[in-house]
Design a protein around this motif. Structure first.
Motif, PDB file in Angstrom:
ATOM      1  N   UNK A 171       0.812  -1.226   0.000  1.00 37.22           N
ATOM      2  CA  UNK A 171       0.000   0.000   0.000  1.00 37.22           C
ATOM      3  C   UNK A 171       0.848   1.280   0.000  1.00 37.22           C
ATOM      4  N   UNK A 172       2.160   1.147  -0.024  1.00 42.66           N
ATOM      5  CA  UNK A 172       3.022   2.335   0.029  1.00 42.66           C
ATOM      6  C   UNK A 172       3.590   2.704  -1.337  1.00 42.66           C
ATOM      7  N   UNK A 173       2.944   2.235  -2.372  1.00 44.96           N
ATOM      8  CA  UNK A 173       3.416   2.544  -3.720  1.00 44.96           C
ATOM      9  C   UNK A 173       3.208   4.031  -4.046  1.00 44.96           C
ATOM     10  N   UNK A 174       3.891   4.491  -5.051  1.00 50.22           N
ATOM     11  CA  UNK A 174       3.686   5.847  -5.565  1.00 50.22           C
ATOM     12  C   UNK A 174       3.223   5.755  -7.015  1.00 50.22           C
ATOM     13  N   UNK A 175       2.858   6.894  -7.584  1.00 53.75           N
ATOM     14  CA  UNK A 175       2.373   6.944  -8.959  1.00 53.75           C
ATOM     15  C   UNK A 175       3.163   7.981  -9.755  1.00 53.75           C
ATOM     16  N   UNK A 176       3.841   7.513 -10.790  1.00 51.15           N
ATOM     17  CA  UNK A 176       4.397   8.463 -11.752  1.00 51.15           C
ATOM     18  C   UNK A 176       3.251   8.930 -12.646  1.00 51.15           C
ATOM     19  N   UNK A 177       3.234  10.218 -12.978  1.00 57.65           N
ATOM     20  CA  UNK A 177       2.129  10.697 -13.829  1.00 57.65           C
ATOM     21  C   UNK A 177       2.488  12.016 -14.501  1.00 57.65           C
ATOM     22  N   UNK A 178       1.770  12.319 -15.572  1.00 53.86           N
ATOM     23  CA  UNK A 178       1.938  13.596 -16.256  1.00 53.86           C
ATOM     24  C   UNK A 178       1.580  14.730 -15.302  1.00 53.86           C
TER      25      UNK A 178
END
Length: 214
Positions: A171-178
């Motif tokens: 649950x500690x993931x991150x999100x790369x995004x525009x």
């Protein structure tokens, strides 16, 4: 006997002034046309002008209150739409804080600007989470929450990038995004693409131009 060509008739004395007058009128007409062309020229923006783009035209998403939303709901307002997620450590909160400043810079016109935040992390960004997140910046800001199944098609239509980056725990993931922002005029037409870091003065100026045009 040699035939002589007839001598040309002398130009009447009034012809030259008349011709000069005609040229003056022609010149004045050309100047008027040139002035009209300048007056009708396209407005100048500091963000990237993408008027007429064939993508990111609309959406069908539920907001944080469970209400179905589309661009038609915001007709009469300039819409600023951004993709992000609530646990974003920098870009997202910075963008939301800047939009709050932009609305303040616009004064009364700030009420005619609708900020929309589309989450790219629907697994964690529940309506309750997004309601608290938006309220922390401005209660008028709306979060839009696509289902995990609909997110890929939505991202493709808007030509935005996102990718889940695993963390130390599930649950500690991150999100790369525009990190860019889409800006629509009060008629609901996509007009501008604002890159991250453009600045609040530039954004306020561009929104003021769009609002003035109606």
């Amino acid at each position: 006997m040699t035939d002589r060509l007839p001598s040309p008739s002398p130009t009447p004395a009034r012809a030259l002034p008349d011709r000069r007058r005609a040229l003056q009128l022609l010149g004045a007409g050309c100047a008027a046309v040139a002035l009209a062309a300048c007056t009708d020229s396209k407005p100048s923006f500091q963000a990237v002008d993408i008027t007429g783009a064939d993508y990111a035209k609309d959406f069908r998403l539920s907001d944080m209150n469970g209400q179905p939303r589309s661009m038609a709901d915001f007709k009469g307002k300039a819409v600023v739409l951004f993709f992000g997620y609530a646990q974003c450590p920098d870009v997202c909160p910075t963008t939301m804080s800047e939009m709050l400043q932009v609305r303040e810079k616009l004064g009364a016109d700030g009420q005619r600007v609708q900020v929309l935040f589309v989450t790219v992390d629907p697994e964690r960004d529940t309506p309750e989470v997004m309601k608290a997140y938006m309220t922390a910046f401005d209660p008028s800001f709306l979060a839009l929450i696509p289902t995990p199944e609909k997110l890929p098609a939505l991202a493709k239509d808007f030509k935005v990038y996102y990718k889940k980056v695993d963390g130390k725990t599930p649950t500690s993931y991150s999100m790369d995004h525009s990190a860019a922002t889409f800006i629509y005029d009060p008629q609901g037409r996509l007009r501008l693409y604002a890159r991250y870091g453009l600045g609040t003065d530039a954004l306020a100026s561009d929104l003021k131009t769009l609002l003035a045009a109606g």
